[in-house]
Design an enzyme around this catalytic site. Structure first.
Site, PDB file in Angstrom:
ATOM      1  N   LYS A  44      12.244  -6.638  -0.397  1.00 55.74           N
ATOM      2  CA  LYS A  44      11.230  -5.577  -0.342  1.00 55.74           C
ATOM      3  C   LYS A  44      11.756  -4.504   0.609  1.00 55.74           C
ATOM      4  O   LYS A  44      11.858  -4.708   1.820  1.00 55.74           O
ATOM      5  CB  LYS A  44       9.898  -6.124   0.155  1.00 55.74           C
ATOM      6  N   ARG A  87       8.646   4.872  -2.804  1.00 52.61           N
ATOM      7  CA  ARG A  87       8.862   4.610  -4.223  1.00 52.61           C
ATOM      8  C   ARG A  87       9.422   5.854  -4.895  1.00 52.61           C
ATOM      9  O   ARG A  87       8.954   6.966  -4.637  1.00 52.61           O
ATOM     10  CB  ARG A  87       7.501   4.248  -4.850  1.00 52.61           C
ATOM     11  N   PHE A 145      15.300  -1.078  -8.632  1.00 51.95           N
ATOM     12  CA  PHE A 145      14.942  -2.456  -8.985  1.00 51.95           C
ATOM     13  C   PHE A 145      14.431  -2.618 -10.412  1.00 51.95           C
ATOM     14  O   PHE A 145      14.112  -3.728 -10.827  1.00 51.95           O
ATOM     15  CB  PHE A 145      13.966  -3.071  -7.972  1.00 51.95           C
TER      16      PHE A 145
HETATM   17  N1  ATP Z   1      12.058  -4.758  -4.873  1.00 50.21           N
HETATM   18  C1  ATP Z   1      10.917  -4.091  -4.944  1.00 50.21           C
HETATM   19  N2  ATP Z   1      10.133  -4.174  -6.058  1.00 50.21           N
HETATM   20  C2  ATP Z   1       8.966  -3.508  -6.142  1.00 50.21           C
HETATM   21  N3  ATP Z   1       8.461  -2.737  -5.163  1.00 50.21           N
HETATM   22  C3  ATP Z   1       9.182  -2.626  -4.028  1.00 50.21           C
HETATM   23  C4  ATP Z   1      10.430  -3.294  -3.872  1.00 50.21           C
HETATM   24  N4  ATP Z   1      10.900  -2.991  -2.649  1.00 50.21           N
HETATM   25  C5  ATP Z   1      10.013  -2.189  -2.075  1.00 50.21           C
HETATM   26  N5  ATP Z   1       8.957  -1.948  -2.874  1.00 50.21           N
HETATM   27  C6  ATP Z   1       7.802  -1.117  -2.510  1.00 50.21           C
HETATM   28  O1  ATP Z   1       6.706  -1.951  -2.168  1.00 50.21           O
HETATM   29  C7  ATP Z   1       5.514  -1.352  -2.602  1.00 50.21           C
HETATM   30  C8  ATP Z   1       4.380  -2.353  -2.689  1.00 50.21           C
HETATM   31  O2  ATP Z   1       4.021  -2.877  -1.479  1.00 50.21           O
HETATM   32  P1  ATP Z   1       3.485  -2.102  -0.149  1.00 50.21           P
HETATM   33  O3  ATP Z   1       2.467  -2.978   0.469  1.00 50.21           O
HETATM   34  O4  ATP Z   1       4.632  -1.739   0.708  1.00 50.21           O
HETATM   35  O5  ATP Z   1       2.957  -0.787  -0.674  1.00 50.21           O
HETATM   36  P2  ATP Z   1       1.784   0.004  -0.103  1.00 50.21           P
HETATM   37  O6  ATP Z   1       2.013   1.366  -0.544  1.00 50.21           O
HETATM   38  O7  ATP Z   1       1.556  -0.239   1.346  1.00 50.21           O
HETATM   39  O8  ATP Z   1       0.638  -0.732  -0.836  1.00 50.21           O
HETATM   40  P3  ATP Z   1       0.371  -0.830  -2.326  1.00 50.21           P
HETATM   41  O9  ATP Z   1       1.541  -0.422  -3.130  1.00 50.21           O
HETATM   42  O10 ATP Z   1       0.074  -2.271  -2.479  1.00 50.21           O
HETATM   43  O11 ATP Z   1      -0.794   0.072  -2.467  1.00 50.21           O
HETATM   44  C9  ATP Z   1       5.931  -0.770  -3.929  1.00 50.21           C
HETATM   45  O12 ATP Z   1       5.065   0.228  -4.367  1.00 50.21           O
HETATM   46  C10 ATP Z   1       7.317  -0.229  -3.639  1.00 50.21           C
HETATM   47  O13 ATP Z   1       7.227   1.084  -3.149  1.00 50.21           O
END
Ligand code: ATP
Length: 623
Positions: free
Chosen positions: A323, A328, A414
Site C-alpha cells: 500500500k 491515486r 497496480f
Molecule cells: N496497491 C494498491 N492498490 C490499491 N490502492 C492503493 C495501493 N497502494 C496505495 N493505494 C491507495 O490506497 C487508497 C485506499 O486506502 P486509503 O485509506 O489510503 O485511502 P483514503 O483516501 O484515506 O480512504 P478511502 O480511499 O478508503 O476513502 C487507494 O485509493 C489508493 O490511493
C-alpha cells in the site's frame, strides 16, 4: 424544452419526499426532453459538463452574487445579496426572491414563447466556462447577468444553483440511473397490475445496485427532501407505489438486468447524458457496446478496511500488494495521438503538475492504455516520503518546474483497465496484473503482487513493505473484476493493528535451507505471577540481516535444543502486533494471537516489564 418547464419540474422534484415518486418525476422529464435529453440529464444533477470532464465554470460566489445583484436592479448590490444569503442560507432561494429583467422575464415565466430554452442556458453556461485569460471575470459577469436578466424567479433559482453545481433537489446518481432505465428500457405495466416482483425485491435490488452511486455520489445523503434517494425504504416504497398508481399512470419498473445495463455503461463512461441517449436510441444492446475510452477517466475502485484473517476466510488466497502512501492517479496513454493524460481519484486532470510521470509514460509505454496506480514522493535514495510531500505537487498549477526539483515523484502502477483496444474491467485481477507487467515490465513501476494463502508469507510481505517505509499492504481478491467507483469487499486495506503486545521470547526454531543458520520462528509468552505462558509464534520473514541480528541476540539464551526447536531463557521482549486474540487450546495461556506481526525488539524492556496474561485476558474480553 423551455427552461421554465425544466425549472418547474425541478421544483416539483425538490418538493417530493418519496424516492420512487422522484424517480418517476425524473423519468417523465427524460421522456419529454426530446433533443435536450443529454443536457437535461446533466442539469438535474447540477452539472453542465459530463462527470468525466473536469471543466468548471470557474465562477466564485462573489461573481455570482454580483451577477444576481446587477440583474435584480440598480438598487441591489452584491453585499445585499450576501446579507440575504446570510439570512436565507441558500443561493437558489436568494435568487428566487428577486424580480429580474422586468417584463421580458415575466413574459417567459407566464409561458411566453420567446422564453429561455434549456439549450440556450447550456450554451451560455459553456460560454461562461470558456471565458479565460485577461478580462475573463468581466465577460463571465456580463454573460451571467444577461442570463439572469431573462429569468423568472423560479428559473433564477436553478441557474444560481447550476452555477454552483448543486441542484439540491434530492436527485443523486442512483435516481438518474433508475430513471434512465425506467424511461427507456422498462416495459410499461398497466396501472392496476401488481408488479411482477413485489416492490420489496425491486427495492432491494436497487439498494444493492446503488452501491457505487451512493459511494461516489457527492450529493448522496445531501438531498434536502430525500435522505438518500438511491436507498429503497419499504414504507416509502409502498407509499410511492400507491401514489404512482393513482397519480402517475402506468408504473414502469426496470428489471435488475436493465438497471445493471445502465449502471455498467455509466461506470465505463461517466457520461450520464450520453448513456441516456444511447438507452433511448439503441436500448440495452447499445448500452452493452459502451466502452472505455482512452482520455476519458473512470472512477477509481476503492477499498474497505479488512484484515488478513478476513481475506483468507473470504477467498482461497489473497493477492497482496504494497500500500503506497501517495496519491491515486489514473494514467491514460493514447498511442495514435502520442498523448498522456493523468487523472486524480476524483477524475480531475492532473497531467500538468506531474511532468515526470508524463515523461515516464512517453518513454516506456508503447500501446494505448488506461492504468491505475499511485504517485509517490521519494527521496534521493528512492525511499518513499510521507503523503504530505506528494500533495505539494499534486494540484499545483504554478512553479511546477521548481517544485519538481524539490519533490521527486514516481509512478507505482497496480492495475490495467485497458490495453491496446481491449477493455479489461471484467478480467480477473491476476490477468490485469499480467497485462500491466507486459505494458510496464522492467521499469520498476509495477507494484509487486504476491498471491498467497499463507498468513506467514503475507506477514513477511507486510514486514518488508513496512521496513521499506510504505504504509502497509492491500489485500485483493485475485479473481475479482475492476468495479469503478465501488467500495466493495474485493479490495481490503489492512487495518493497522489496534494494539501491540510486549511479549517474552521463550522459544524459537532454526530456519531451513539457506536460512538454517538463523533462528526464524519465535515462540512468545505472556508473563504470569509464576512464570510465562505461551500465546503464539511470530515468524519474522524479514531480511537475512535482521534475522542474523536476532539470532545473535537470542542464541546465548538457548537452554535446550531438540531438532529445529530451541528453548530460550526468558530474556528478550518483542513488541508484536496482531489482528485478534482468540481462545485456543494450542498454547498454554489458553489464548492465541491471530496474525501476529513482529514490530520491534523492546531493548528497553526486561521480561518482568512484558505484558501480563491478565492484560491479554482483558484485551480479549474487550474485543
Ligand atoms: N496497491 C494498491 N492498490 C490499491 N490502492 C492503493 C495501493 N497502494 C496505495 N493505494 C491507495 O490506497 C487508497 C485506499 O486506502 P486509503 O485509506 O489510503 O485511502 P483514503 O483516501 O484515506 O480512504 P478511502 O480511499 O478508503 O476513502 C487507494 O485509493 C489508493 O490511493
Amino acid at each position: 424544452m423551455e427552461f421554465a418547464e425544466f425549472a418547474a419540474r425541478a421544483s416539483e422534484m425538490e418538493r417530493e419526499p418519496a424516492d420512487l415518486a422522484t424517480v418517476a418525476l425524473v423519468r417523465d422529464l427524460f421522456l419529454d426532453a426530446g433533443e435536450d435529453l443529454p443536457v437535461v440529464v446533466r442539469f438535474v444533477q447540477g452539472r453542465v459538463f459530463p462527470a468525466w470532464d473536469s471543466t468548471t465554470l470557474d465562477v466564485g460566489p462573489r461573481l455570482l452574487h454580483e451577477a444576481i445583484a446587477r440583474a435584480a436592479g440598480t438598487n441591489v448590490t452584491a453585499d445585499d445579496v450576501e446579507d440575504k444569503l446570510a439570512d436565507i442560507g441558500e443561493i437558489g432561494a436568494v435568487a428566487e426572491s428577486y424580480e429580474f429583467g422586468g417584463q421580458q422575464g415575466l413574459a417567459a415565466f407566464a409561458g411566453g414563447t420567446d422564453g429561455l430554452t434549456v439549450a440556450e442556458v447550456d450554451e451560455t453556461l459553456r460560454e461562461v466556462a470558456a471565458a479565460d485569460g485577461e478580462g475573463s471575470e468581466d465577460r463571465k459577469l456580463s454573460t451571467l447577468f444577461g442570463l439572469f436578466n431573462r429569468c423568472s424567479p423560479e428559473e433564477a433559482k436553478f441557474i444560481a444553483r447550476l452555477v454552483l453545481s448543486e441542484m439540491r433537489i434530492g436527485v443523486g446518481e442512483g435516481t438518474v440511473r433508475d430513471a434512465i432505465a425506467e424511461a427507456f428500457l422498462a416495459d410499461a405495466e398497466p396501472a392496476d397490475a401488481e408488479p411482477a416482483d413485489d416492490g420489496e425485491t425491486t427495492d432491494g435490488a436497487r439498494t444493492d445496485l446503488s452501491a457505487f452511486a451512493a459511494d461516489s455520489d457527492p450529493e448522496a445523503g445531501d438531498g434536502e427532501a430525500k435522505e438518500d434517494e438511491s436507498e429503497g425504504d419499504d414504507d416509502e416504497g409502498e407509499e410511492a407505489d400507491e401514489s404512482d398508481d393513482e397519480d402517475e399512470g402506468p408504473t414502469m419498473r426496470a428489471t435488475d438486468d436493465e438497471l445493471a445495463a445502465v449502471e455498467r455503461a455509466l461506470q465505463v463512461s461517466n457520461d450520464y447524458g450520453m448513456v441516456a441517449t444511447v438507452a433511448r436510441e439503441e436500448g440495452e444492446s447499445g448500452l452493452a457496446e459502451v466502452r472505455l475510452e482512452v482520455g476519458r477517466p473512470v472512477q477509481a475502485m476503492l477499498a474497505q478496511a479488512g484484515t488478513v484473517t478476513d481475506a483468507l476466510a473470504e477467498w482461497e488466497s489473497a493477492a497482496v500488494e504494497t500500500k503506497f502512501d501517495g496519491a491515486r492517479v489514473q494514467v491514460h496513454y493514447d498511442e495514435a495521438e502520442e498523448e498522456v493524460s493523468l487523472y486524480s481519484r476524483n477524475m480531475d486532470d492532473v497531467t500538468d503538475p506531474l511532468p515526470e510521470v508524463v515523461e515516464f509514460v512517453e518513454a516506456n509505454v508503447g500501446e494505448s492504455v488506461i492504468l491505475d496506480g499511485e504517485v509517490v514522493a521519494i527521496d534521493e535514495d528512492g525511499d518513499p516520503l510521507p503523503f504530505q510531500e506528494i500533495l505539494r505537487r499534486f494540484r499545483r498549477k504554478h512553479d511546477v518546474s521548481r517544485m519538481r526539483e524539490e519533490v521527486r515523484v514516481e509512478l507505482r502502477a497496480f492495475d490495467c483497465l485497458h490495453a491496446d483496444g481491449e477493455d479489461l474491467l471484467d478480467a480477473p485481477l491476476t490477468v490485469r496484473h499480467e497485462r500491466l507487467t507486459d505494458v510496464l515490465g522492467g521499469t520498476g513501476a509495477v507494484s509487486e503482487l504476491l498471491v498467497s494463502a499463507d498468513a506467514e508469507e503475507i506477514a513477511a510481505f507486510e514486514e518488508r513493505a513496512l521496513e521499506a517505509g510504505h504504509e502497509g499492504i492491500m489485500l485483493k481478491n485475485p479473481d475479482s473484476t475492476y468495479s469503478p467507483g465501488n467500495r466493495g469487499r474485493n479490495w481490503l486495506k489492512r487495518k493497522p493493528d489496534v494494539e501491540t503486545l510486549d511479549l517474552v521470547v521463550t522459544g524459537a526454531e532454526w530456519g531451513e535451507g539457506r536460512r538454517a543458520k538463523f533462528l526464524g520462528t519465535f515462540l512468545l509468552s505472556a508473563r504470569t505471577d509464576d512464570g510465562y505462558e505461551t500465546i503464539g509464534k511470530v515468524a519474522t520473514g524479514i531480511t537475512d540481516e535482521k534475522l542474523a541480528e536476532l539470532t545473535e541476540l537470542l542464541e546465548p539464551e538457548i537452554q535446550a535444543e531438540e531438532g529445529q526447536e530451541v528453548d530460550l531463557r526468558p530474556a528478550v521482549v518483542f513488541e508484536v502486533g496482531y489482528e485478534e486474540i482468540q481462545r485456543s487450546p494450542t498454547y498454554t495461556s489458553g489464548y492465541a494471537l491471530r496474525f501476529p506481526r513482529f514490530v520491534s525488539v523492546r531493548e528497553d524492556k526486561d521480561p518482568e516489564d512484558a505484558d501480563s496474561l491478565e492484560r491479554v485476558e482483558r484485551l480479549a474480553d474487550g474485543q
